[in-house]
Design an enzyme around this catalytic site. Sequence first.
Site, PDB file in Angstrom:
ATOM      1  N   GLY A  59      -2.884  34.994  14.661  1.00  0.00           N
ATOM      2  CA  GLY A  59      -2.677  36.190  15.472  1.00  0.00           C
ATOM      3  C   GLY A  59      -3.992  36.648  16.070  1.00  0.00           C
ATOM      4  O   GLY A  59      -4.850  37.180  15.366  1.00  0.00           O
ATOM      5  N   ALA A  60      -4.157  36.433  17.378  1.00  0.00           N
ATOM      6  CA  ALA A  60      -5.432  36.726  18.032  1.00  0.00           C
ATOM      7  C   ALA A  60      -5.374  38.016  18.842  1.00  0.00           C
ATOM      8  O   ALA A  60      -5.957  38.115  19.924  1.00  0.00           O
ATOM      9  CB  ALA A  60      -5.853  35.558  18.921  1.00  0.00           C
ATOM     10  N   GLY A  65      -6.742  40.840  14.626  1.00  0.00           N
ATOM     11  CA  GLY A  65      -7.245  39.512  14.295  1.00  0.00           C
ATOM     12  C   GLY A  65      -8.653  39.298  14.816  1.00  0.00           C
ATOM     13  O   GLY A  65      -9.516  38.731  14.132  1.00  0.00           O
ATOM     14  N   ALA A 115      -8.715  49.337  15.889  1.00  0.00           N
ATOM     15  CA  ALA A 115      -9.168  48.351  16.873  1.00  0.00           C
ATOM     16  C   ALA A 115      -8.217  48.372  18.055  1.00  0.00           C
ATOM     17  O   ALA A 115      -7.004  48.532  17.880  1.00  0.00           O
ATOM     18  CB  ALA A 115      -9.225  46.956  16.265  1.00  0.00           C
ATOM     19  N   LYS A 163       1.145  54.625   4.474  1.00  0.00           N
ATOM     20  CA  LYS A 163       0.881  54.377   5.892  1.00  0.00           C
ATOM     21  C   LYS A 163       2.156  54.482   6.713  1.00  0.00           C
ATOM     22  O   LYS A 163       2.137  54.966   7.855  1.00  0.00           O
ATOM     23  CB  LYS A 163       0.242  52.995   6.073  1.00  0.00           C
ATOM     24  N   ASN A 218      -2.643  60.796  20.021  1.00  0.00           N
ATOM     25  CA  ASN A 218      -2.076  61.286  18.766  1.00  0.00           C
ATOM     26  C   ASN A 218      -2.070  62.802  18.645  1.00  0.00           C
ATOM     27  O   ASN A 218      -1.075  63.415  18.242  1.00  0.00           O
ATOM     28  CB  ASN A 218      -2.837  60.694  17.577  1.00  0.00           C
ATOM     29  N   SER A 261      -0.724  52.281  18.347  1.00  0.00           N
ATOM     30  CA  SER A 261      -0.342  50.923  18.737  1.00  0.00           C
ATOM     31  C   SER A 261       1.006  50.914  19.440  1.00  0.00           C
ATOM     32  O   SER A 261       1.238  50.114  20.351  1.00  0.00           O
ATOM     33  CB  SER A 261      -0.310  50.012  17.508  1.00  0.00           C
ATOM     34  N   GLU A 298       6.875  47.876  17.270  1.00  0.00           N
ATOM     35  CA  GLU A 298       7.212  47.609  15.872  1.00  0.00           C
ATOM     36  C   GLU A 298       8.133  48.688  15.309  1.00  0.00           C
ATOM     37  O   GLU A 298       8.192  48.887  14.098  1.00  0.00           O
ATOM     38  CB  GLU A 298       5.921  47.520  15.050  1.00  0.00           C
TER      39      GLU A 298
END
Length: 297
Positions: free
Chosen positions: A6-7, A11, A122, A178, A196, A250, A262
């Site tokens: 996973g790049a 990752g 990140a 989380k 946020n 994300s 997700e």
Amino acid sequence: MIAILGAGAMGRLWAASLPADEPAFIARPGHSPRTPLCYNFCALDGTERAVTVPWLTPSQIPELVLVTTKAGDALTALEGIAESLPPTVPIVLFQNGLGSQQQVAERWPERPILAASTTEGANRPSPDRVVHAGAGATWLGPMTAPANAVLAHCAAALANSGLSVHPEADILGRLWQKLVVNAGINPFTALLDCPNGDILHADLFRNHIDGLCEEIASLMVAAGQPGQTPATLRERIETVARNTARNTSSMRSDVQNGRATEIDYINGFLVRLGRSKGIATPVNQMLAERVHQLSPN
């Protein structure tokens, strides 16, 4: 050698942080890149450097595999490489939410499968640039019985990155902590298209956060997690939202870039858990359905 499947942003953060001779990316089945992966990495202090990471060759056996794909891709991605990995190689899962970790552990109970919960930030503002957006910590712990024996070794190997890494026997509890924050922040930022901190003043958040926390509190007890009051859950969510006020979640980033989110492993996981436990989850279901309408899932 530590191999990374996973790049994406996470990752590449780990690849840039580990000693230069340790990481290698794993190519997806059917892909044989001829040149190393190169990108610019922006550290916490604002300095930038070029990073070059090789691809794992068929003859190389990694000491450890990090899976940094999206939650919905983890099982399929691992199925594509599992036969080439000796059964003793530890696999560390870095997926958001819950559900994907259990899928992988159930698929390979004989392998040392670990899950990680990280608060490192990140992002990838462009294809060839990754930004370490916030310092945090990473906890990892066992999802299968064989993982117990390699937990300390895996934590030590990842600590060579210079990032804060801790072994955690109760990783499921960490993942739940989380999940609470992600479920209370991410869908609102995606639906409102805001950073946020801005959700705290929005009617959508104010009108639904108490109901959301009531649902999560009931689900945690039903799942065998320590009981927490809805007020405590709301306070934690709002504290994180304030502390990361200008960050983009994300999920918001996925929607902005036309990627699948997700949501099925965050609020969607809570909906499925509610069904299995006989607990109504109308707020989680509403958020999941509305986020599904924003992007391909």
